[in-house]
Design a protein around this motif. Structure first.
Motif, PDB file in Angstrom:
ATOM      1  N   THR A 120       0.854  -1.180   0.000  1.00  0.00           N
ATOM      2  CA  THR A 120       0.000   0.000   0.000  1.00  0.00           C
ATOM      3  C   THR A 120       0.893   1.233   0.000  1.00  0.00           C
ATOM      4  O   THR A 120       1.833   1.323   0.796  1.00  0.00           O
ATOM      5  N   LEU A 121       0.602   2.174  -0.899  1.00  0.00           N
ATOM      6  CA  LEU A 121       1.349   3.427  -0.970  1.00  0.00           C
ATOM      7  C   LEU A 121       0.383   4.601  -1.075  1.00  0.00           C
ATOM      8  O   LEU A 121      -0.706   4.474  -1.630  1.00  0.00           O
ATOM      9  N   CYS A 122       0.816   5.747  -0.561  1.00  0.00           N
ATOM     10  CA  CYS A 122       0.074   6.984  -0.772  1.00  0.00           C
ATOM     11  C   CYS A 122       0.384   7.465  -2.200  1.00  0.00           C
ATOM     12  O   CYS A 122       1.361   7.016  -2.803  1.00  0.00           O
ATOM     13  N   PRO A 123      -0.431   8.357  -2.754  1.00  0.00           N
ATOM     14  CA  PRO A 123      -0.183   8.823  -4.125  1.00  0.00           C
ATOM     15  C   PRO A 123       1.205   9.432  -4.320  1.00  0.00           C
ATOM     16  O   PRO A 123       1.821   9.225  -5.367  1.00  0.00           O
ATOM     17  N   ASP A 124       1.706  10.184  -3.328  1.00  0.00           N
ATOM     18  CA  ASP A 124       3.039  10.783  -3.478  1.00  0.00           C
ATOM     19  C   ASP A 124       4.104   9.707  -3.635  1.00  0.00           C
ATOM     20  O   ASP A 124       4.961   9.792  -4.517  1.00  0.00           O
ATOM     21  N   HIS A 125       4.079   8.705  -2.765  1.00  0.00           N
ATOM     22  CA  HIS A 125       5.094   7.660  -2.860  1.00  0.00           C
ATOM     23  C   HIS A 125       4.930   6.837  -4.131  1.00  0.00           C
ATOM     24  O   HIS A 125       5.918   6.439  -4.743  1.00  0.00           O
ATOM     25  N   HIS A 126       3.703   6.597  -4.548  1.00  0.00           N
ATOM     26  CA  HIS A 126       3.489   5.814  -5.767  1.00  0.00           C
ATOM     27  C   HIS A 126       3.842   6.608  -7.018  1.00  0.00           C
ATOM     28  O   HIS A 126       4.579   6.134  -7.877  1.00  0.00           O
ATOM     29  N   ASP A 127       3.323   7.823  -7.125  1.00  0.00           N
ATOM     30  CA  ASP A 127       3.450   8.595  -8.361  1.00  0.00           C
ATOM     31  C   ASP A 127       4.795   9.286  -8.516  1.00  0.00           C
ATOM     32  O   ASP A 127       5.190   9.607  -9.636  1.00  0.00           O
ATOM     33  N   ILE A 128       5.474   9.537  -7.433  1.00  0.00           N
ATOM     34  CA  ILE A 128       6.739  10.273  -7.513  1.00  0.00           C
ATOM     35  C   ILE A 128       7.913   9.348  -7.205  1.00  0.00           C
ATOM     36  O   ILE A 128       8.727   9.047  -8.071  1.00  0.00           O
ATOM     37  N   VAL A 129       7.992   8.872  -5.977  1.00  0.00           N
ATOM     38  CA  VAL A 129       9.151   8.095  -5.530  1.00  0.00           C
ATOM     39  C   VAL A 129       9.257   6.769  -6.285  1.00  0.00           C
ATOM     40  O   VAL A 129      10.295   6.457  -6.872  1.00  0.00           O
ATOM     41  N   LYS A 130       8.192   5.976  -6.283  1.00  0.00           N
ATOM     42  CA  LYS A 130       8.235   4.641  -6.897  1.00  0.00           C
ATOM     43  C   LYS A 130       8.433   4.729  -8.400  1.00  0.00           C
ATOM     44  O   LYS A 130       9.230   3.975  -8.970  1.00  0.00           O
TER      45      LYS A 130
ATOM     46  N   ARG B 241      14.656   4.977 -13.112  1.00  0.00           N
ATOM     47  CA  ARG B 241      16.085   5.072 -12.835  1.00  0.00           C
ATOM     48  C   ARG B 241      16.722   3.689 -12.669  1.00  0.00           C
ATOM     49  O   ARG B 241      17.883   3.491 -12.981  1.00  0.00           O
ATOM     50  N   GLY B 242      15.955   2.757 -12.115  1.00  0.00           N
ATOM     51  CA  GLY B 242      16.476   1.412 -11.907  1.00  0.00           C
ATOM     52  C   GLY B 242      17.040   1.165 -10.520  1.00  0.00           C
ATOM     53  O   GLY B 242      17.550   0.085 -10.249  1.00  0.00           O
ATOM     54  N   PHE B 243      16.947   2.143  -9.645  1.00  0.00           N
ATOM     55  CA  PHE B 243      17.425   1.975  -8.277  1.00  0.00           C
ATOM     56  C   PHE B 243      16.778   3.015  -7.370  1.00  0.00           C
ATOM     57  O   PHE B 243      16.271   4.023  -7.829  1.00  0.00           O
TER      58      PHE B 243
END
Length: 115
Positions: free
Chosen positions: A78-88, A94-96
């Protein structure tokens, strides 16, 4: 069926709801000590945009249409939109991961500094 069409199936909607009941907080926020039920930004501040107040069932390892990986519940988080759409998304391109430990060194073994 395209990989995107899988998200529109009744089977996915039912499985998604069951996953969110079992894991109702953003996993990456929780790792930082923030209890985010979708009402917060990744920073822990209140999410002012009502359209971004939700949680995403994310595939830890991108499935890219692989049905076994898509339906593997151990591959869901489970992710929040920020973590899903930006970080993940950035990590996938990038591959890492760029996450760093307390010493400032990258944690991901795939990070160029760890190769």
């Amino acid at each position: 069926m395209s990989r995107f069409a899988l998200y529109k199936t009744a089977r996915w909607r039912k499985a998604r709801l069951a996953h969110l009941q079992a894991e109702p907080l953003c996993r990456l926020c929780r790792q930082r000590g923030v209890l985010n039920d979708g009402s917060l930004k990744a920073t822990g501040e209140p999410q002012p945009d009502l359209r971004r107040r939700f949680l995403v069932v994310d595939h830890v390892v991108p499935h890219r249409g692989d049905l076994d990986l898509f339906w593997d519940r151990t591959n869901w988080q489970t992710l929040c939109p920020d973590h899903h759409d930006i970080v993940k998304q950035r990590e996938e391109v990038r591959g890492f991961s760029n996450a760093r430990g307390l010493d400032g060194w990258p944690l991901d073994p795939a990070h160029p500094a760890n190769r």
